[in-house]
Design a protein around this motif. Structure first.
Motif, PDB file in Angstrom:
ATOM      1  N   ALA A 101      16.490  18.755  11.438  1.00 36.44           N
ATOM      2  CA  ALA A 101      16.122  18.546  12.835  1.00 36.44           C
ATOM      3  C   ALA A 101      16.940  17.433  13.468  1.00 36.44           C
ATOM      4  N   ILE A 102      17.094  16.343  12.739  1.00 37.93           N
ATOM      5  CA  ILE A 102      17.877  15.219  13.273  1.00 37.93           C
ATOM      6  C   ILE A 102      19.339  15.615  13.448  1.00 37.93           C
ATOM      7  N   ALA A 103      19.853  16.415  12.527  1.00 37.75           N
ATOM      8  CA  ALA A 103      21.238  16.878  12.647  1.00 37.75           C
ATOM      9  C   ALA A 103      21.455  17.694  13.910  1.00 37.75           C
ATOM     10  N   GLU A 104      20.396  18.361  14.388  1.00 34.57           N
ATOM     11  CA  GLU A 104      20.509  19.204  15.581  1.00 34.57           C
ATOM     12  C   GLU A 104      19.972  18.519  16.843  1.00 34.57           C
ATOM     13  N   GLY A 105      19.694  17.224  16.763  1.00 38.15           N
ATOM     14  CA  GLY A 105      19.391  16.487  17.984  1.00 38.15           C
ATOM     15  C   GLY A 105      17.949  16.103  18.219  1.00 38.15           C
ATOM     16  N   ALA A 106      17.081  16.196  17.219  1.00 33.94           N
ATOM     17  CA  ALA A 106      15.686  15.802  17.409  1.00 33.94           C
ATOM     18  C   ALA A 106      15.610  14.369  17.925  1.00 33.94           C
ATOM     19  N   THR A 107      14.739  14.142  18.895  1.00 26.56           N
ATOM     20  CA  THR A 107      14.478  12.786  19.365  1.00 26.56           C
ATOM     21  C   THR A 107      13.102  12.296  18.928  1.00 26.56           C
ATOM     22  N   ILE A 108      12.213  13.222  18.550  1.00 27.33           N
ATOM     23  CA  ILE A 108      10.923  12.883  17.951  1.00 27.33           C
ATOM     24  C   ILE A 108      10.751  13.759  16.721  1.00 27.33           C
ATOM     25  N   VAL A 109      10.460  13.145  15.582  1.00 22.83           N
ATOM     26  CA  VAL A 109      10.116  13.900  14.378  1.00 22.83           C
ATOM     27  C   VAL A 109       8.650  13.646  14.070  1.00 22.83           C
ATOM     28  N   ARG A 110       7.937  14.705  13.726  1.00 20.54           N
ATOM     29  CA  ARG A 110       6.488  14.648  13.530  1.00 20.54           C
ATOM     30  C   ARG A 110       6.202  14.682  12.022  1.00 20.54           C
ATOM     31  N   ILE A 111       5.876  13.536  11.454  1.00 29.86           N
ATOM     32  CA  ILE A 111       5.756  13.407  10.004  1.00 29.86           C
ATOM     33  C   ILE A 111       4.315  13.038   9.642  1.00 29.86           C
ATOM     34  N   GLY A 112       3.699  13.869   8.799  1.00 24.98           N
ATOM     35  CA  GLY A 112       2.325  13.610   8.387  1.00 24.98           C
ATOM     36  C   GLY A 112       2.185  13.365   6.901  1.00 24.98           C
ATOM     37  N   SER A 113       2.360  14.420   6.091  1.00 24.99           N
ATOM     38  CA  SER A 113       2.084  14.323   4.656  1.00 24.99           C
ATOM     39  C   SER A 113       2.977  13.301   3.959  1.00 24.99           C
ATOM     40  N   ALA A 114       4.214  13.150   4.395  1.00 26.94           N
ATOM     41  CA  ALA A 114       5.111  12.187   3.759  1.00 26.94           C
ATOM     42  C   ALA A 114       4.667  10.746   4.002  1.00 26.94           C
ATOM     43  N   ILE A 115       3.790  10.544   4.989  1.00 28.40           N
ATOM     44  CA  ILE A 115       3.254   9.206   5.270  1.00 28.40           C
ATOM     45  C   ILE A 115       1.856   9.047   4.684  1.00 28.40           C
ATOM     46  N   PHE A 116       0.978   9.987   5.004  1.00 28.52           N
ATOM     47  CA  PHE A 116      -0.440   9.824   4.686  1.00 28.52           C
ATOM     48  C   PHE A 116      -0.881  10.548   3.411  1.00 28.52           C
TER      49      PHE A 116
ATOM     50  N   SER B 196       0.830  -1.202   0.000  1.00 29.61           N
ATOM     51  CA  SER B 196       0.000   0.000   0.000  1.00 29.61           C
ATOM     52  C   SER B 196       0.868   1.257   0.000  1.00 29.61           C
ATOM     53  N   THR B 197       0.219   2.390  -0.318  1.00 26.40           N
ATOM     54  CA  THR B 197       0.939   3.664  -0.338  1.00 26.40           C
ATOM     55  C   THR B 197       1.472   4.014   1.044  1.00 26.40           C
ATOM     56  N   ILE B 198       0.651   3.831   2.080  1.00 27.32           N
ATOM     57  CA  ILE B 198       1.084   4.181   3.437  1.00 27.32           C
ATOM     58  C   ILE B 198       2.267   3.319   3.874  1.00 27.32           C
ATOM     59  N   VAL B 199       2.211   2.033   3.577  1.00 26.17           N
ATOM     60  CA  VAL B 199       3.325   1.150   3.938  1.00 26.17           C
ATOM     61  C   VAL B 199       4.587   1.578   3.201  1.00 26.17           C
ATOM     62  N   HIS B 200       4.452   1.853   1.914  1.00 23.67           N
ATOM     63  CA  HIS B 200       5.601   2.311   1.120  1.00 23.67           C
ATOM     64  C   HIS B 200       6.154   3.613   1.686  1.00 23.67           C
ATOM     65  N   ASN B 201       5.258   4.551   2.009  1.00 19.62           N
ATOM     66  CA  ASN B 201       5.708   5.841   2.530  1.00 19.62           C
ATOM     67  C   ASN B 201       6.411   5.699   3.875  1.00 19.62           C
ATOM     68  N   LEU B 202       5.902   4.840   4.729  1.00 14.61           N
ATOM     69  CA  LEU B 202       6.555   4.615   6.021  1.00 14.61           C
ATOM     70  C   LEU B 202       7.969   4.077   5.821  1.00 14.61           C
ATOM     71  N   GLN B 203       8.134   3.185   4.887  1.00 15.58           N
ATOM     72  CA  GLN B 203       9.467   2.652   4.616  1.00 15.58           C
ATOM     73  C   GLN B 203      10.403   3.745   4.098  1.00 15.58           C
ATOM     74  N   ALA B 204       9.862   4.621   3.247  1.00 16.78           N
ATOM     75  CA  ALA B 204      10.676   5.711   2.708  1.00 16.78           C
ATOM     76  C   ALA B 204      11.069   6.702   3.794  1.00 16.78           C
ATOM     77  N   VAL B 205      10.130   7.032   4.677  1.00 15.18           N
ATOM     78  CA  VAL B 205      10.430   7.944   5.780  1.00 15.18           C
ATOM     79  C   VAL B 205      11.461   7.325   6.714  1.00 15.18           C
ATOM     80  N   ASP B 206      11.299   6.046   7.001  1.00 13.80           N
ATOM     81  CA  ASP B 206      12.275   5.383   7.863  1.00 13.80           C
ATOM     82  C   ASP B 206      13.666   5.431   7.240  1.00 13.80           C
ATOM     83  N   ALA B 207      13.752   5.234   5.934  1.00 13.25           N
ATOM     84  CA  ALA B 207      15.043   5.302   5.260  1.00 13.25           C
ATOM     85  C   ALA B 207      15.638   6.705   5.362  1.00 13.25           C
ATOM     86  N   SER B 208      14.781   7.723   5.290  1.00 10.44           N
ATOM     87  CA  SER B 208      15.254   9.101   5.436  1.00 10.44           C
ATOM     88  C   SER B 208      15.792   9.357   6.835  1.00 10.44           C
ATOM     89  N   ILE B 209      15.111   8.810   7.838  1.00 11.14           N
ATOM     90  CA  ILE B 209      15.571   8.965   9.221  1.00 11.14           C
ATOM     91  C   ILE B 209      16.904   8.251   9.420  1.00 11.14           C
TER      92      ILE B 209
END
Length: 233
Positions: free
Chosen positions: A212-227, A2-15
């Motif tokens: 954000a991750i480069a500056e120490g984010a411990t939680i990233v809030r991702i919406g459109s890139a997933i859904f 599915s699109t959501i599953v694919h997007n989650l995998q892509a976001v995880d790869a970005s993280i």
């Protein structure tokens, strides 16, 4: 797939890539899937792909979704984060149904959440929202007011002050994105130096995740890139 599953995998790869570039471990960064405006079916699809933490902005919509997911997956451990503006008359259901609140900017709200958190639940995890860009239209405590608010909130029962959250002014240049996130990181470091034990930086969305991750984010809030794109905000 599915699109959501694919997007989650892509976001995880970005993280993974952003964490590696910053010399950090993937496990140091939690993905919060921002499911506001999307139906419970989309959340269930993301859960099926292994996502367990979801962010919601609109209380009634969130409560309906929490109930639907609970009915569909009884006993499943799902973490719900409230990431929208908080009105005083909405604190009781937020204190009752959520695990995290990212948008505390006033002591009165924190006190109400503390008083209304049910005794049978663990402490409610709190992030203080900081208006890091100084925008008049943005919510959040000022940098000058932050230390006093943090000291008071850290002492409230049934709450656990975890850290800071910010939504900086949108920037396309990575160095400007990083500058705003660096300011939030330094504010957190100053609080820790004053003896306030915090461990969380909730910062970074779909468009500025890597900065954000480069500056120490411990939680990233991702919406459109997933859904996908939202029909309303």
């Amino acid at each position: 797939m599915s699109t959501i599953v694919h997007n989650l995998q892509a976001v995880d790869a970005s993280i993974v890539a952003a964490a590696s570039a910053a010399g950090r471990a993937r496990a140091d960064v939690q993905l919060l899937a921002v499911s506001k405006t999307f139906p419970a079916e989309a959340v269930l699809e993301a859960i099926g792909a292994g996502q367990t933490a979801f962010g919601e902005n609109y209380l009634q919509e969130a409560l309906d979704k929490i109930a639907a997911v609970g009915t569909a997956l009884p006993g499943r451990a799902i973490e719900w984060h409230f990431i929208g503006p908080i009105q005083s008359n909405k604190t009781r259901p937020i204190a009752t149904h959520f695990d995290w609140v990212h948008t505390v900017e006033r002591l009165k709200i924190a006190q109400r959440l503390s008083e209304q958190r049910p005794d049978n639940l663990g402490p409610l995890n709190i992030c203080l929202q900081v208006n890091i860009s100084g925008e008049a239209s943005k919510s959040g405590v000022t940098e000058a007011e932050l230390p006093e608010l943090a000291r008071h909130v850290a002492q409230l029962p049934r709450l656990r002050l975890r850290g800071l959250m910010a939504i900086p002014e949108p920037e396309t240049a990575v160095h400007r994105q990083r500058a705003a996130f660096a300011r939030l990181r330094k504010l957190a470091e100053a609080l820790r130096a004053d003896g306030i034990a915090i461990d969380t930086l909730s910062m970074g969305m779909s468009s500025d995740l890597a900065a954000a991750i480069a500056e120490g984010a411990t939680i990233v809030r991702i919406g459109s890139a997933i859904f996908g794109s939202r029909k309303y905000e």
